[in-house]
Design an enzyme around this catalytic site. Structure first.
Site, PDB file in Angstrom:
ATOM      1  N   LYS A   1       6.160  12.187  15.654  1.00 37.48           N
ATOM      2  CA  LYS A   1       5.884  12.650  14.470  1.00 37.48           C
ATOM      3  C   LYS A   1       5.693  14.368  14.602  1.00 37.48           C
ATOM      4  CE  LYS A   1       6.403  11.255  10.041  1.00 37.48           C
ATOM      5  NZ  LYS A   1       7.020  10.025   9.437  1.00 37.48           N
TER       6      LYS A   1
ATOM      7  N   ASP B   1      10.406  14.075   6.208  1.00 35.85           N
ATOM      8  CA  ASP B   1       9.263  12.995   5.557  1.00 35.85           C
ATOM      9  C   ASP B   1       8.798  13.870   4.297  1.00 35.85           C
ATOM     10  OD1 ASP B   1       7.309  10.748   6.617  1.00 35.85           O
ATOM     11  OD2 ASP B   1       6.023  12.486   6.121  1.00 35.85           O
TER      12      ASP B   1
HETATM   13  P1  NDP Z   1       8.750  13.609  -0.685  1.00 36.28           P
HETATM   14  O1  NDP Z   1       8.323  14.645  -0.305  1.00 36.28           O
HETATM   15  O2  NDP Z   1      10.222  13.369  -1.370  1.00 36.28           O
HETATM   16  O3  NDP Z   1       8.005  12.913  -1.857  1.00 36.28           O
HETATM   17  C1  NDP Z   1       6.532  12.421  -1.665  1.00 36.28           C
HETATM   18  C2  NDP Z   1       6.131  12.158  -3.254  1.00 36.28           C
HETATM   19  O4  NDP Z   1       4.737  11.628  -3.119  1.00 36.28           O
HETATM   20  C3  NDP Z   1       6.265  13.072  -4.120  1.00 36.28           C
HETATM   21  O5  NDP Z   1       6.264  12.488  -5.491  1.00 36.28           O
HETATM   22  C4  NDP Z   1       4.821  13.687  -4.131  1.00 36.28           C
HETATM   23  O6  NDP Z   1       4.373  14.507  -5.437  1.00 36.28           O
HETATM   24  C5  NDP Z   1       4.058  12.468  -3.906  1.00 36.28           C
HETATM   25  N1  NDP Z   1       2.747  12.877  -3.024  1.00 36.28           N
HETATM   26  C6  NDP Z   1       2.878  13.379  -1.663  1.00 36.28           C
HETATM   27  N2  NDP Z   1       1.682  13.622  -1.146  1.00 36.28           N
HETATM   28  C7  NDP Z   1       0.798  13.637  -2.140  1.00 36.28           C
HETATM   29  C8  NDP Z   1      -0.575  13.788  -2.232  1.00 36.28           C
HETATM   30  N3  NDP Z   1      -1.179  14.110  -1.323  1.00 36.28           N
HETATM   31  N4  NDP Z   1      -1.071  13.298  -3.576  1.00 36.28           N
HETATM   32  C9  NDP Z   1      -0.279  12.854  -4.557  1.00 36.28           C
HETATM   33  N5  NDP Z   1       0.945  12.559  -4.366  1.00 36.28           N
HETATM   34  C10 NDP Z   1       1.449  13.025  -3.344  1.00 36.28           C
HETATM   35  O7  NDP Z   1       8.587  12.399   0.587  1.00 36.28           O
HETATM   36  P2  NDP Z   1       9.044  11.126   1.087  1.00 36.28           P
HETATM   37  O8  NDP Z   1       9.473  10.384  -0.267  1.00 36.28           O
HETATM   38  O9  NDP Z   1       9.943  11.206   2.120  1.00 36.28           O
HETATM   39  O10 NDP Z   1       7.771  10.286   1.385  1.00 36.28           O
HETATM   40  C11 NDP Z   1       6.921   9.632   0.824  1.00 36.28           C
HETATM   41  C12 NDP Z   1       6.219   8.578   1.799  1.00 36.28           C
HETATM   42  O11 NDP Z   1       7.165   7.740   2.381  1.00 36.28           O
HETATM   43  C13 NDP Z   1       5.562   9.362   2.958  1.00 36.28           C
HETATM   44  O12 NDP Z   1       4.094   8.430   3.351  1.00 36.28           O
HETATM   45  C14 NDP Z   1       6.350   9.169   4.069  1.00 36.28           C
HETATM   46  O13 NDP Z   1       5.596   9.564   5.070  1.00 36.28           O
HETATM   47  C15 NDP Z   1       7.066   7.860   3.918  1.00 36.28           C
HETATM   48  N6  NDP Z   1       8.273   7.556   4.569  1.00 36.28           N
HETATM   49  C16 NDP Z   1       9.347   8.534   4.357  1.00 36.28           C
HETATM   50  C17 NDP Z   1      10.444   8.187   4.984  1.00 36.28           C
HETATM   51  C18 NDP Z   1      11.963   9.310   4.560  1.00 36.28           C
HETATM   52  O14 NDP Z   1      12.750   8.523   5.338  1.00 36.28           O
HETATM   53  N7  NDP Z   1      11.666  10.231   3.977  1.00 36.28           N
HETATM   54  C19 NDP Z   1      10.468   7.006   5.753  1.00 36.28           C
HETATM   55  C20 NDP Z   1       9.243   6.235   5.933  1.00 36.28           C
HETATM   56  C21 NDP Z   1       8.189   6.438   5.374  1.00 36.28           C
HETATM   57  P3  NDP Z   1       4.428  16.034  -5.694  1.00 36.28           P
HETATM   58  O15 NDP Z   1       5.992  16.252  -5.440  1.00 36.28           O
HETATM   59  O16 NDP Z   1       3.891  16.393  -6.590  1.00 36.28           O
HETATM   60  O17 NDP Z   1       3.835  16.617  -4.322  1.00 36.28           O
HETATM   61  O1  2IT Z   2       8.206   7.759   8.303  1.00 36.56           O
HETATM   62  C1  2IT Z   2       9.379   7.608   8.813  1.00 36.56           C
HETATM   63  O2  2IT Z   2       9.867   6.747   9.239  1.00 36.56           O
HETATM   64  C2  2IT Z   2      10.102   8.707   8.466  1.00 36.56           C
HETATM   65  N1  2IT Z   2       9.651   9.860   8.195  1.00 36.56           N
HETATM   66  C3  2IT Z   2      11.801   8.792   8.946  1.00 36.56           C
HETATM   67  C4  2IT Z   2      11.901   9.081  10.384  1.00 36.56           C
HETATM   68  C5  2IT Z   2      13.169   9.236  10.992  1.00 36.56           C
HETATM   69  O3  2IT Z   2      13.183   9.752  12.102  1.00 36.56           O
HETATM   70  O4  2IT Z   2      14.279   8.866  10.199  1.00 36.56           O
END
Ligand code: NDP
Ligand code: 2IT
Length: 447
Positions: free
Chosen positions: A128, A168
């Site tokens: 990561k 992420d």
């Molecule tokens: P994005 O940046 O697309 O969206 C994040 C969302 O969460 C936004 O709505 C944001 O609000 C909110 N958010 C983030 N940090 C905070 C915080 N500290 N407090 C309150 N709200 C928060 O990220 P993703 O959707 O990609 O990721 C969301 C979660 O999913 C994370 O935990 C990530 O690690 C996990 N994840 C992501 C994957 C991926 O493929 N993208 C795969 C597997 C897991 P705002 O816009 O107002 O900041």
């Molecule tokens: O938390 C996760 O699994 C991710 N942010 C996606 C990682 C990836 O390599 O697609």
């Protein structure tokens, strides 16, 4: 969840050797609390100290990221890449750009990723990275200059066979584009397999954008079916409104569920008739605006800026924002309101005490490393397409994703039963992931 006395020394060591990293401690604690039965059954795992080795990342890289903002001022951020474990394949995992990013957070994410990637059964190790850079309010050219500076150091550590980053929090298609462009420019190689989440016209895979959210919805479906019910007719609350949340909402609606609330860091919005996804996509993906704008076009909806989304009653809670967003107090409210399952779209979104409260109350909990594994699994499918210079249809790729999620569900469910914790997906996921990584490590010697 308590740690067995045979593993107390591992825990004590992790805490002493990694001071000031509470999220990393929390992630390790959860795994240590689950694996005593598998160590008892497979003494070679303890003899080979595989858990001790997994708790120490293979490599941790920290670097300066200087860039110039639109006003001409020099800015300095910190970049990280933690290469956690390469037993099963090249390090694989996302990059997070958020002001809260620090070494402990990246280490917890890399640790989780190692088990998650093992659960997918794809040939990927765990890693990561990220930066404390905040893309919010930054122009496209500022984001581009930041990404170029970040990659100017990162490029020497990554590669198709070494380490393959993706997105992420705060890193989506725009950032992956700038990062890929700079990698290509420095190396003079069109190495598609070095990053995943690329644009569809230049090496990306269909379904990767949707995959994490879709996968979480499929996992919810499997869990509910295992309990003799289904998504159809159920009420869901999904926190966040980013990549994972939006596509979780889309698939839940396709499967016949109703999502009545979502959020961002400024509050949450409820719409009793079910959220309108076109409006949400327009606000978040096109406009990079706040969910509070939703009520402008949906007068029946309500925006709440000073409460908790977990006070909204639902059958299934799907936290998709960030770590520790769901506390014991929130868990108590959900349980009081009759929640039957929690499906973690985010990584480690529930605090340890929230998870314990759910399990004690008989609420099914799908841990992030299982429920959100669809994103990285589809990244591995993107790598597969890049390696064969091929591109697959949306339908075929989604079918593969659904199969992978069913496989993860079955492995967690059956393993939890085998090890005396029926219905406990947390224990099931930790044991399956730990076993797969450990067995590969033992085969590869003391490395
Ligand atoms: P994005 O940046 O697309 O969206 C994040 C969302 O969460 C936004 O709505 C944001 O609000 C909110 N958010 C983030 N940090 C905070 C915080 N500290 N407090 C309150 N709200 C928060 O990220 P993703 O959707 O990609 O990721 C969301 C979660 O999913 C994370 O935990 C990530 O690690 C996990 N994840 C992501 C994957 C991926 O493929 N993208 C795969 C597997 C897991 P705002 O816009 O107002 O900041
Ligand atoms: O938390 C996760 O699994 C991710 N942010 C996606 C990682 C990836 O390599 O697609």
């Amino acid at each position: 969840m308590a740690i067995d006395e045979t593993l107390e020394h591992v825990w004590a060591d992790v805490v002493t050797r990694n001071p000031g990293e509470p999220e990393f401690h929390q992630a390790v604690h959860e795994v240590l609390s689950s694996i005593a039965p598998v160590l008892a059954k497979h003494p070679e795992l303890a003899e080979n100290k595989t858990i001790e080795r997994i708790c120490e990342p293979e490599r941790q890289i920290i670097f300066r990221v200087p860039w110039v903002d639109d006003a001409g001022e020099i800015r300095i951020n910190r970049g990280f890449r933690v290469e956690s474990n390469s037993a099963l394949g090249p390090y694989k995992g996302g990059l997070r750009f958020h002001p809260s990013v620090n070494l402990g957070i990246v280490k917890f994410l890399g640790f989780e990723q190692t088990f998650k990637n093992a659960l997918t059964q794809m040939p990927i190790g765990g890693g990561k990275g990220g930066s404390d850079f905040d893309p919010k309010g930054r122009s496209d050219s500022e984001v581009m200059r930041f990404c170029q500076s970040f990659m100017t150091e990162l490029y020497r550590h990554i590669g198709e066979y070494t380490d393959v980053p993706a997105g992420d929090i705060g890193v989506g298609a725009r950032e992956i584009g700038y990062l890929f462009g700079q990698y290509k420019r420095i190396t003079n190689r069109y190495e598609s397999g070095v990053l995943t989440g690329k644009g569809i016209t230049w090496g990306g895979a269909l379904v990767r954008t949707e995959a994490t959210g879709y996968g979480a919805a499929y996992f919810a479906q499997q869990m509910l079916r295992a309990r003799g019910t289904d998504v159809e007719g159920k009420t869901f609350v999904v926190s966040g409104s980013g990549n994972v949340a939006l596509f979780a909402i889309e698939k839940i609606h396709q499967l016949g569920g109703t999502v009545v609330a979502c959020s961002d860091s400024h509050g949450y919005v409820t719409d009793a008739n079910g959220l309108n996804l076109d409006t949400l996509k327009d606000i978040k993906l096109v406009g990079r605006r706040r969910v509070s704008d939703y009520v402008e076009s949906h007068p029946g909806a309500v925006h709440v800026s000073d409460g908790s989304i977990w006070d909204v009653p639902c059958d299934i809670a799907v936290p998709c924002a960030t770590q520790n967003e769901l506390t014991a107090r929130n868990a108590a409210a959900l349980i009081r309101n009759g929640v039957m399952a929690v499906v973690e779209g985010a990584n480690m979104p529930a605090t340890s005490s929230a998870t314990s409260a759910f399990l004690e109350a008989g609420v099914a909990v799908a841990p992030g490393k299982a429920a959100n594994a669809g994103g990285v699994a589809t990244s591995a499918l993107e790598m597969q397409q890049n390696a064969s210079r091929d591109s697959w249809s949306f339908e075929y790729t989604e079918q593969r994703l659904e199969q992978i999620m069913s496989g993860i569900h079955a492995a967690c469910y059956e393993t939890a039963e085998e090890y005396g914790a029926p219905g406990n997906y947390v224990v099931g996921a930790n044991i399956v992931g730990f076993l797969r990584v450990s067995q590969a490590m033992i085969a590869q010697g003391i490395i």
